[in-house]
Write a protein that holds these residues in place. Structure first.
Motif, PDB file in Angstrom:
ATOM      1  N   GLY A 131       1.038  -1.373  -0.137  1.00  0.00           N
ATOM      2  CA  GLY A 131       0.000   0.048  -0.006  1.00  0.00           C
ATOM      3  C   GLY A 131       0.780   0.940  -0.084  1.00  0.00           C
ATOM      4  N   GLU A 132       0.189   2.143   0.750  1.00  0.00           N
ATOM      5  CA  GLU A 132       1.360   3.843   0.721  1.00  0.00           C
ATOM      6  C   GLU A 132       2.053   2.893   1.653  1.00  0.00           C
ATOM      7  OE1 GLU A 132      -1.394   6.137   2.304  1.00  0.00           O
ATOM      8  OE2 GLU A 132      -2.608   5.585   1.120  1.00  0.00           O
ATOM      9  N   ALA A 133       3.302   3.753   1.707  1.00  0.00           N
ATOM     10  CA  ALA A 133       5.160   4.145   2.139  1.00  0.00           C
ATOM     11  C   ALA A 133       4.638   3.930   3.648  1.00  0.00           C
ATOM     12  CB  ALA A 133       5.524   4.933   1.906  1.00  0.00           C
ATOM     13  N   TYR A 136      -0.425   4.485   8.315  1.00  0.00           N
ATOM     14  CA  TYR A 136      -1.642   4.464   9.820  1.00  0.00           C
ATOM     15  C   TYR A 136      -1.636   5.768   9.048  1.00  0.00           C
ATOM     16  CZ  TYR A 136       1.032   0.548  11.280  1.00  0.00           C
ATOM     17  OH  TYR A 136       1.724  -0.497  11.720  1.00  0.00           O
ATOM     18  N   LYS A 137      -2.791   6.175   9.751  1.00  0.00           N
ATOM     19  CA  LYS A 137      -3.132   7.876   9.930  1.00  0.00           C
ATOM     20  C   LYS A 137      -2.567   9.255  11.095  1.00  0.00           C
ATOM     21  CE  LYS A 137      -7.761   6.210   8.620  1.00  0.00           C
ATOM     22  NZ  LYS A 137      -9.291   6.163   8.180  1.00  0.00           N
ATOM     23  N   PRO A 139      -2.427  12.094  13.506  1.00  0.00           N
ATOM     24  CA  PRO A 139      -3.752  12.959  14.006  1.00  0.00           C
ATOM     25  C   PRO A 139      -4.024  14.727  12.960  1.00  0.00           C
ATOM     26  CG  PRO A 139      -2.398  12.362  15.233  1.00  0.00           C
ATOM     27  CD  PRO A 139      -1.677  12.244  14.463  1.00  0.00           C
ATOM     28  N   GLY A 140      -4.932  14.682  12.713  1.00  0.00           N
ATOM     29  CA  GLY A 140      -5.523  16.276  12.111  1.00  0.00           C
ATOM     30  C   GLY A 140      -5.278  16.033  10.483  1.00  0.00           C
ATOM     31  N   GLU A 141      -5.556  14.340   9.786  1.00  0.00           N
ATOM     32  CA  GLU A 141      -5.978  13.909   8.362  1.00  0.00           C
ATOM     33  C   GLU A 141      -7.440  13.646   8.828  1.00  0.00           C
ATOM     34  OE1 GLU A 141      -3.503  11.226   7.668  1.00  0.00           O
ATOM     35  OE2 GLU A 141      -1.796  11.558   7.361  1.00  0.00           O
ATOM     36  N   ASP A 142      -8.214  13.422   9.522  1.00  0.00           N
ATOM     37  CA  ASP A 142      -9.804  13.388   9.264  1.00  0.00           C
ATOM     38  C   ASP A 142     -10.488  14.523   9.476  1.00  0.00           C
ATOM     39  OD1 ASP A 142      -9.237  10.361   9.645  1.00  0.00           O
ATOM     40  OD2 ASP A 142      -9.764  10.373  11.836  1.00  0.00           O
ATOM     41  N   GLU A 143      -9.622  15.433  10.231  1.00  0.00           N
ATOM     42  CA  GLU A 143     -10.534  16.909  10.573  1.00  0.00           C
ATOM     43  C   GLU A 143     -10.007  17.271   8.929  1.00  0.00           C
ATOM     44  OE1 GLU A 143      -8.399  18.921  13.768  1.00  0.00           O
ATOM     45  OE2 GLU A 143      -9.066  16.934  14.573  1.00  0.00           O
TER      46      GLU A 143
END
Length: 146
Positions: A131-133, A136-137, A139-143
């Motif tokens: 997948g991507e390098a 993991y998500k 913090p702040g990406e969901d917002e």
């Protein structure tokens, strides 16, 4: 019943006396310098001693060494009796030690593991992530996505 410390002390003495006598005192050509005493165990009542040995050579030399040790058993027991100074000299039984065969088996298994590791290392040398390098998500990406 003897204590374990006394049995261990007697086992060490037997190992030393038998090794010394095999090296210098017995003229049997079957024993020569090929026999190595690896361990000695004495029963709790100090009546029986098992002497483990290895032989450097082929199967014929191992069989000759076993026959030589059986024929020299009385001489070795009397030497142990003189050195130990105990009331009863333990009877000696000689057992070929399986240590070299076990070590060879372990070494063969380690060689297989090394070959398998090298094969995996070679297969994964040009591989990339599925997948991507960084999957993991943070913090702040969901917002930011909303």
């Amino acid at each position: 019943m003897a204590d374990n410390a006394r049995a261990k002390k007697l086992a060490d003495l037997i190992r030393e006396v038998v090794a010394e006598k095999l090296q210098r005192g017995i003229k049997d050509p079957r024993l020569g310098t090929h026999v190595t005493i690896t361990d000695t165990r004495v029963t709790g009542d100090l009546r029986e001693a098992t002497v483990f040995y290895t032989v450097y050579g082929d199967d014929e030399e191992r069989a000759n060494a076993a026959a030589g040790l059986e024929s020299a058993k009385g001489i070795l027991r009397s030497a142990v009796g003189r050195a130990a100074g105990t009331k009863f000299t333990p009877t000696l039984s000689f057992v070929a030690d399986a240590l070299p065969e076990n070590a060879k088996t372990i070494e063969d298994l380690l060689d297989k593991a090394r070959a398998s590791d090298a094969q995996v290392r070679e297969a994964s040398s040009g591989a990339s992530f599925a997948g991507e390098a960084d999957p993991y998500k943070k913090p702040g990406e969901d917002e930011a996505a909303e």
